[in-house]
Design a protein around this motif. Sequence first.
Motif, short mmCIF file in Angstrom:
data_model
loop_
_atom_site.label_atom_id
_atom_site.label_comp_id
_atom_site.label_asym_id
_atom_site.label_seq_id
_atom_site.Cartn_x
_atom_site.Cartn_y
_atom_site.Cartn_z
N PRO A 26 0.80 -1.23 0.00
CA PRO A 26 0.00 0.00 0.00
C PRO A 26 0.83 1.28 0.00
CG PRO A 26 -0.98 -1.60 1.49
CD PRO A 26 0.31 -2.20 1.00
N VAL A 27 1.96 1.29 0.72
CA VAL A 27 2.78 2.50 0.77
C VAL A 27 3.33 2.84 -0.62
CG1 VAL A 27 4.95 3.48 1.63
CG2 VAL A 27 3.40 2.30 3.21
N ILE A 293 4.00 6.21 8.31
CA ILE A 293 4.43 6.05 6.92
C ILE A 293 3.21 5.90 6.00
CG2 ILE A 293 5.55 4.45 5.30
CD1 ILE A 293 7.63 3.90 7.45
N LEU A 294 2.23 5.11 6.42
CA LEU A 294 1.02 4.92 5.62
C LEU A 294 0.24 6.21 5.44
CD1 LEU A 294 -0.39 1.45 6.71
CD2 LEU A 294 -0.01 2.20 4.37
N PHE A 301 -0.83 10.76 -2.05
CA PHE A 301 -1.88 10.36 -2.99
C PHE A 301 -2.92 11.48 -3.13
CE2 PHE A 301 -5.62 8.14 -4.46
CZ PHE A 301 -5.15 7.10 -5.24
N VAL A 302 -3.42 11.94 -1.98
CA VAL A 302 -4.44 13.00 -1.98
C VAL A 302 -3.87 14.30 -2.54
CG1 VAL A 302 -5.94 14.41 -0.51
CG2 VAL A 302 -5.69 11.98 -0.05
N THR A 392 -8.35 4.15 8.55
CA THR A 392 -8.42 2.74 8.18
C THR A 392 -7.04 2.09 8.21
OG1 THR A 392 -10.30 3.25 6.76
CG2 THR A 392 -9.27 1.12 6.44
N TYR A 393 -6.01 2.86 7.92
CA TYR A 393 -4.65 2.34 8.01
C TYR A 393 -4.31 2.03 9.47
CZ TYR A 393 -4.38 4.18 3.26
OH TYR A 393 -4.63 4.44 1.95
#
Length: 433
Positions: A26-27, A293-294, A301-302, A392-393
Amino acid sequence: MTLLATVGFIMVAVFMILIMTKRLHPVTALILVPFVVALGFGWGPQSGKWIVAGIKQVVPTSVMLCFAILYFGILIDVGFFDPLVNRIVKFVKGDPAKLCVGTAILAAIVALDGDGATTYMVTCTALYPLHKRMQIKPMILPALCLMQVSIMNILPWGGPSGRVLIITETSVSQLFGALGPSMVVGLVWVCLVAYYWGLQERKRLGIMNVEGVDFSAHAGEDRKDRPVQSQYVQWLNLGLTLGLIVMLLKEVIPLSAMFMIAAALALIINYPKVKDQSRIMSEIAPDCLNIVILTFAAGAFVGIMQGSKMIDSMAKAMVLAIPESLGSHLGFISSFLSIPGTYFLTNDAYYYGVLPIFLQAAKVYSITPVAMGIAALIGQGVHLLSPLVASTYLLVGLTKVDYGDFQKFTLIPCLSISIVMLIVAMIFGHITF
């Protein structure tokens, strides 16, 4: 639909496919997928600034999550939640079905404050050892927590509702007088899903004999180096936690500052010696680092989506997706559009960008603002699974499950919440086809 909007929807879909199929972590997916898109559009030089801008947005959230994990990690280490776990053990009596339903109920109660991160930390830290010791499927605990939070997050003091109340210019009594039955049935529905999962686990595992079994967070570990706190200290921990919750509800100071102060006080109260403070911080540090980190990656991303105006184009595309001939069904249609809308977009982008345009169109067809407000909130059943939601992360980090696997396991159950809430709203006549 514009090219930019099309690329935006495809980009989020590609991200989900990559993490679900375990092609990327995911990262790396959160950082590289939007960056590659930015390069493709020739935005290489600007993308760095957008990433930094996005990270700045999530810094308060990252700080809050980091120190919240430290705070609850301290309470776990000193056995603060053990009495609660013991009470739950007596209630469930080794029955997976009772444990799953109890988990859903506890998550709903804790989520009354409308904050997902707090609900995850309290519920998961208390119940994770019990679920693990009874060998319940790892996905069930985080899935039930997220499903209940997705409903409770709609409460008037929750973020989505505040936005909808402002945009629709409706009162709390108007909106929630109509939305209340859908929320209640939604909560009951989650408990039924929990019971179904519990029956499956009971069939797989049977009913466990819990007599003499230690379900504490450190069951099976040598606790000689861990503090056994006096009742006085545990009462201080309880007072500190209750005070934290009250301040959280009243929003006295920012959450990040609140948890920093609470974590510092918890360290001093529970570990007077500096060497013990160093030990517990070093033990919890990996969990803190993973979450930070996540969230920073999610910020990148955002940041690219916002800086490139991709989110704006996606919002406009959703509005234009409804033909004028279907305008009389706008309430019903926008209920369905709110599901992908709040998943692919941020809450701000959807409620401030899409909803106002829907409201203007609704006036032409005499559809009430209350109906449009309910329709806009229907999609919250799936919203928390969005890669744009930082909490959620935290949830997957606390329960040690894979983010992609969690998406696959939880997507359909979360979608069912939105469908159930929509059906109830239609039965009560608040949304018409």
